[in-house]
Design a protein around this motif. Structure first.
Motif, PDB file in Angstrom:
ATOM      1  N   THR A  88      -3.209 -14.629  15.832  1.00 19.76           N
ATOM      2  CA  THR A  88      -3.950 -13.467  16.326  1.00 19.76           C
ATOM      3  C   THR A  88      -3.114 -12.195  16.249  1.00 19.76           C
ATOM      4  N   CYS A  89      -1.810 -12.321  16.505  1.00 20.69           N
ATOM      5  CA  CYS A  89      -0.946 -11.140  16.461  1.00 20.69           C
ATOM      6  C   CYS A  89      -0.804 -10.625  15.036  1.00 20.69           C
ATOM      7  N   VAL A  90      -0.612 -11.528  14.102  1.00 18.21           N
ATOM      8  CA  VAL A  90      -0.518 -11.140  12.686  1.00 18.21           C
ATOM      9  C   VAL A  90      -1.845 -10.561  12.211  1.00 18.21           C
ATOM     10  N   LEU A  91      -2.955 -11.173  12.627  1.00 15.28           N
ATOM     11  CA  LEU A  91      -4.276 -10.674  12.247  1.00 15.28           C
ATOM     12  C   LEU A  91      -4.480  -9.240  12.726  1.00 15.28           C
ATOM     13  N   ALA A  92      -4.007  -8.949  13.947  1.00 16.31           N
ATOM     14  CA  ALA A  92      -4.208  -7.623  14.527  1.00 16.31           C
ATOM     15  C   ALA A  92      -3.248  -6.582  13.974  1.00 16.31           C
ATOM     16  N   TRP A  93      -1.978  -6.964  13.737  1.00 18.82           N
ATOM     17  CA  TRP A  93      -0.953  -5.942  13.558  1.00 18.82           C
ATOM     18  C   TRP A  93      -0.208  -5.969  12.232  1.00 18.82           C
ATOM     19  N   LEU A  94      -0.408  -6.974  11.395  1.00 22.31           N
ATOM     20  CA  LEU A  94       0.350  -6.982  10.142  1.00 22.31           C
ATOM     21  C   LEU A  94      -0.013  -5.792   9.258  1.00 22.31           C
ATOM     22  N   ALA A  95      -1.312  -5.521   9.083  1.00 25.49           N
ATOM     23  CA  ALA A  95      -1.718  -4.384   8.242  1.00 25.49           C
ATOM     24  C   ALA A  95      -1.217  -3.054   8.810  1.00 25.49           C
ATOM     25  N   PRO A  96      -1.400  -2.769  10.122  1.00 26.80           N
ATOM     26  CA  PRO A  96      -0.818  -1.546  10.663  1.00 26.80           C
ATOM     27  C   PRO A  96       0.701  -1.474  10.494  1.00 26.80           C
ATOM     28  N   TYR A  97       1.386  -2.611  10.571  1.00 25.64           N
ATOM     29  CA  TYR A  97       2.841  -2.649  10.379  1.00 25.64           C
ATOM     30  C   TYR A  97       3.200  -2.198   8.967  1.00 25.64           C
ATOM     31  N   TYR A  98       2.462  -2.660   7.975  1.00 21.86           N
ATOM     32  CA  TYR A  98       2.741  -2.261   6.592  1.00 21.86           C
ATOM     33  C   TYR A  98       2.340  -0.804   6.346  1.00 21.86           C
ATOM     34  N   VAL A  99       1.280  -0.334   7.012  1.00 19.35           N
ATOM     35  CA  VAL A  99       0.923   1.093   6.908  1.00 19.35           C
ATOM     36  C   VAL A  99       2.065   1.952   7.441  1.00 19.35           C
ATOM     37  N   GLU A 100       2.665   1.536   8.554  1.00 18.23           N
ATOM     38  CA  GLU A 100       3.808   2.276   9.111  1.00 18.23           C
ATOM     39  C   GLU A 100       5.013   2.238   8.180  1.00 18.23           C
ATOM     40  N   LYS A 101       5.073   1.208   7.340  1.00 17.80           N
ATOM     41  CA  LYS A 101       6.162   1.110   6.362  1.00 17.80           C
ATOM     42  C   LYS A 101       5.899   1.962   5.123  1.00 17.80           C
ATOM     43  N   GLY A 102       4.743   2.644   5.094  1.00 16.45           N
ATOM     44  CA  GLY A 102       4.445   3.545   3.989  1.00 16.45           C
ATOM     45  C   GLY A 102       3.417   3.038   3.004  1.00 16.45           C
ATOM     46  N   TRP A 103       2.837   1.862   3.252  1.00 17.31           N
ATOM     47  CA  TRP A 103       1.814   1.329   2.371  1.00 17.31           C
ATOM     48  C   TRP A 103       0.474   2.004   2.657  1.00 17.31           C
ATOM     49  N   SER A 104      -0.383   2.074   1.635  1.00 17.42           N
ATOM     50  CA  SER A 104      -1.733   2.593   1.856  1.00 17.42           C
ATOM     51  C   SER A 104      -2.551   1.574   2.636  1.00 17.42           C
ATOM     52  N   GLU A 105      -3.658   2.044   3.251  1.00 21.29           N
ATOM     53  CA  GLU A 105      -4.522   1.132   3.999  1.00 21.29           C
ATOM     54  C   GLU A 105      -5.071   0.030   3.095  1.00 21.29           C
ATOM     55  N   GLN A 106      -5.437   0.408   1.865  1.00 21.92           N
ATOM     56  CA  GLN A 106      -6.000  -0.579   0.954  1.00 21.92           C
ATOM     57  C   GLN A 106      -4.964  -1.640   0.594  1.00 21.92           C
ATOM     58  N   ASN A 107      -3.741  -1.214   0.298  1.00 22.12           N
ATOM     59  CA  ASN A 107      -2.700  -2.181  -0.049  1.00 22.12           C
ATOM     60  C   ASN A 107      -2.287  -3.023   1.156  1.00 22.12           C
ATOM     61  N   ALA A 108      -2.254  -2.397   2.342  1.00 21.26           N
ATOM     62  CA  ALA A 108      -1.938  -3.160   3.550  1.00 21.26           C
ATOM     63  C   ALA A 108      -3.018  -4.201   3.821  1.00 21.26           C
ATOM     64  N   GLY A 109      -4.271  -3.842   3.574  1.00 24.57           N
ATOM     65  CA  GLY A 109      -5.362  -4.802   3.719  1.00 24.57           C
ATOM     66  C   GLY A 109      -5.243  -5.936   2.727  1.00 24.57           C
ATOM     67  N   LEU A 110      -4.789  -5.604   1.512  1.00 23.73           N
ATOM     68  CA  LEU A 110      -4.597  -6.650   0.502  1.00 23.73           C
ATOM     69  C   LEU A 110      -3.452  -7.586   0.884  1.00 23.73           C
ATOM     70  N   VAL A 111      -2.413  -7.046   1.550  1.00 25.54           N
ATOM     71  CA  VAL A 111      -1.324  -7.901   2.027  1.00 25.54           C
ATOM     72  C   VAL A 111      -1.857  -8.892   3.061  1.00 25.54           C
ATOM     73  N   LEU A 112      -2.670  -8.389   4.001  1.00 21.53           N
ATOM     74  CA  LEU A 112      -3.270  -9.281   4.995  1.00 21.53           C
ATOM     75  C   LEU A 112      -4.198 -10.283   4.315  1.00 21.53           C
ATOM     76  N   GLY A 113      -4.939  -9.834   3.310  1.00 26.18           N
ATOM     77  CA  GLY A 113      -5.781 -10.740   2.546  1.00 26.18           C
ATOM     78  C   GLY A 113      -4.960 -11.782   1.809  1.00 26.18           C
ATOM     79  N   PHE A 114      -3.814 -11.367   1.264  1.00 26.32           N
ATOM     80  CA  PHE A 114      -2.907 -12.294   0.585  1.00 26.32           C
ATOM     81  C   PHE A 114      -2.385 -13.337   1.562  1.00 26.32           C
ATOM     82  N   LEU A 115      -1.997 -12.888   2.766  1.00 24.97           N
ATOM     83  CA  LEU A 115      -1.521 -13.822   3.786  1.00 24.97           C
ATOM     84  C   LEU A 115      -2.600 -14.837   4.145  1.00 24.97           C
ATOM     85  N   THR A 116      -3.810 -14.359   4.335  1.00 22.75           N
ATOM     86  CA  THR A 116      -4.883 -15.282   4.704  1.00 22.75           C
ATOM     87  C   THR A 116      -5.278 -16.181   3.525  1.00 22.75           C
TER      88      THR A 116
END
Length: 392
Positions: free
Chosen positions: A220-248
């Motif tokens: 649940t924590c990764v589901l909620a915060w992994l994408a925002p974590y990557y956005v804070e690292k400078g990734w775009s929302e779309q790419n951060a969403g793809l990272v979460l999609g890749f994880l899932t």
């Protein structure tokens, strides 16, 4: 052949239903920065969008099977899909954080009623392939999360609306509702309502519930915060969403492969230890790994979490041979477990607001995984019978 075909169609219906059990939560993370730009949301408040539906899932677990006993499995699933679909569709018209949170809670209740009855249904209809069918079911849950996380940003970009990125997943509910309705002539036998009170006084039931809850806390924590974590690292929302999609997507692979591997032996401890070590490696990599390996750590997390989630339920099912009793135990395990897991997004959001980084949350979850390694040593299948010696 006449018996196999209805079973295959029932399993397909279960898969379509399971696809609806995470998009209402998974679509939020990749769109969070845009949502926060439109609706005032602190990270602590945003955590409620994952925390409250998970908590609702936990509470509803305790009466989900009782509801299915009263309404019947078919009508319970139809009602639950309707609730999920309407809650998801309502996000087209949301204008405040409160409305968004209410939609999340309603979806959580619909999700819980389905999750409460599915393990017992699977154990009763597929007694010779419980681990494999549970793996397919849980993997389908994660598949729904992967689809929503990957495509919600794309839908937002194409439509110019984050509300559409959240609401479009009502279409999945409509598809599953129609397909489940077609199964009305292939209804499984009614399940009797278990006496959950008896599990409250059973130490092993609590151990299983805490184990499931701590493992699901990472999910649940990764589901909620992994994408925002990557956005804070400078990734775009779309790419951060793809990272979460890749994880899932990695979760889907592990959810299919791990139960099939574990099905070779009733002793699941070696598999559980390997999965937990993968998760520890993923969290450590997120915090200390080089940027060039940015996709390796979500892969490790996905493989570990994707295998641990179904295996936690399979270990609970292993403790009881009777489907009704096993269903009652897994409902208790999920009920307590989701109440525990629901706290993790809130605590991580508070850590983020206080420290300005999610890394404190990743360290805390790493410590939790270390505790789970110790818990695994208690799951010796030779001793299962003595923990539930008489029928409930």
């Amino acid at each position: 052949m006449n018996q196999t075909r209805p079973a295959v169609w029932l399993m397909l219906a279960i898969v379509l239903v399971a696809l609806n059990l995470r998009p209402s939560m998974a679509a939020i993370g990749p769109l969070l920065s845009t949502i926060r730009g439109d609706i005032p949301l602190s990270f602590t408040l945003a955590s409620l969008l994952t925390m409250l539906p998970v908590m609702a899932m936990g509470l509803a677990m305790f009466f989900g099977i009782a509801i299915s006993q009263r309404l019947g499995e078919q009508r319970t699933v139809l009602l639950s899909l309707l609730i999920i679909g309407l809650a998801t569709l309502s996000r087209l018209f949301i204008n405040s954080a409160l409305e968004l949170i209410v939609s999340a809670i309603l979806a959580g209740f619909g999700i819980a009623m389905i999750q409460a009855l599915m393990p017992a249904l699977i154990k009763s209809r597929f007694p010779d392939n419980v681990a494999l069918c549970m793996g397919v079911y849980v993997t389908s849950i994660m598949g729904g999360a992967a689809i929503a996380a990957s495509f919600a940003p794309l839908v937002m970009i194409r439509t110019g609306s984050w509300r559409m990125g959240l609401a479009i997943w009502a279409g999945l509910a409509l598809l599953a509702l129609a397909f489940w309705w077609l199964q009305r002539t292939n209804r499984p036998a009614a399940l009797s309502a278990p006496n959950n009170a008896s599990f409250f006084s059973n130490a092993r039931a609590w151990l299983l519930a805490v184990f499931f809850g701590l493992g699901t806390a990472s999910y649940t924590c990764v589901l909620a915060w992994l994408a925002p974590y990557y956005v804070e690292k400078g990734w775009s929302e779309q790419n951060a969403g793809l990272v979460l999609g890749f994880l899932t997507a990695m979760e889907v692979i592990a959810g299919l492969a791990v139960p099939a591997i574990a099905n070779r032996s009733r002793d699941r401890r070696g598999v559980l230890i390997a999965l937990i070590l993968l998760i520890i490696g993923g969290f450590c990599g997120l915090m200390t790994g080089p940027p060039s390996l940015a996709l390796l750590w979500p892969a490790l997390l996905g493989l570990g979490i994707g295998g641990l989630f179904p295996m936690s339920l399979i270990v609970a099912l292993d403790h009881c041979d009777e489907p009704q009793r096993a269903g009652g135990l897994t409902a208790f395990v999920q009920g307590i477990g989701y109440l525990i897991a629901g706290m993790s997004p809130l605590l991580a959001g508070m850590i983020r607001d206080r420290l300005g980084s999610f890394e404190g949350a990743w360290w805390a979850l790493t410590a939790v995984m270390a505790v789970m390694l110790l818990m695994v040593t208690r799951f010796d299948p030779r001793h299962y019978a003595r923990h539930f010696p008489s029928a409930i």
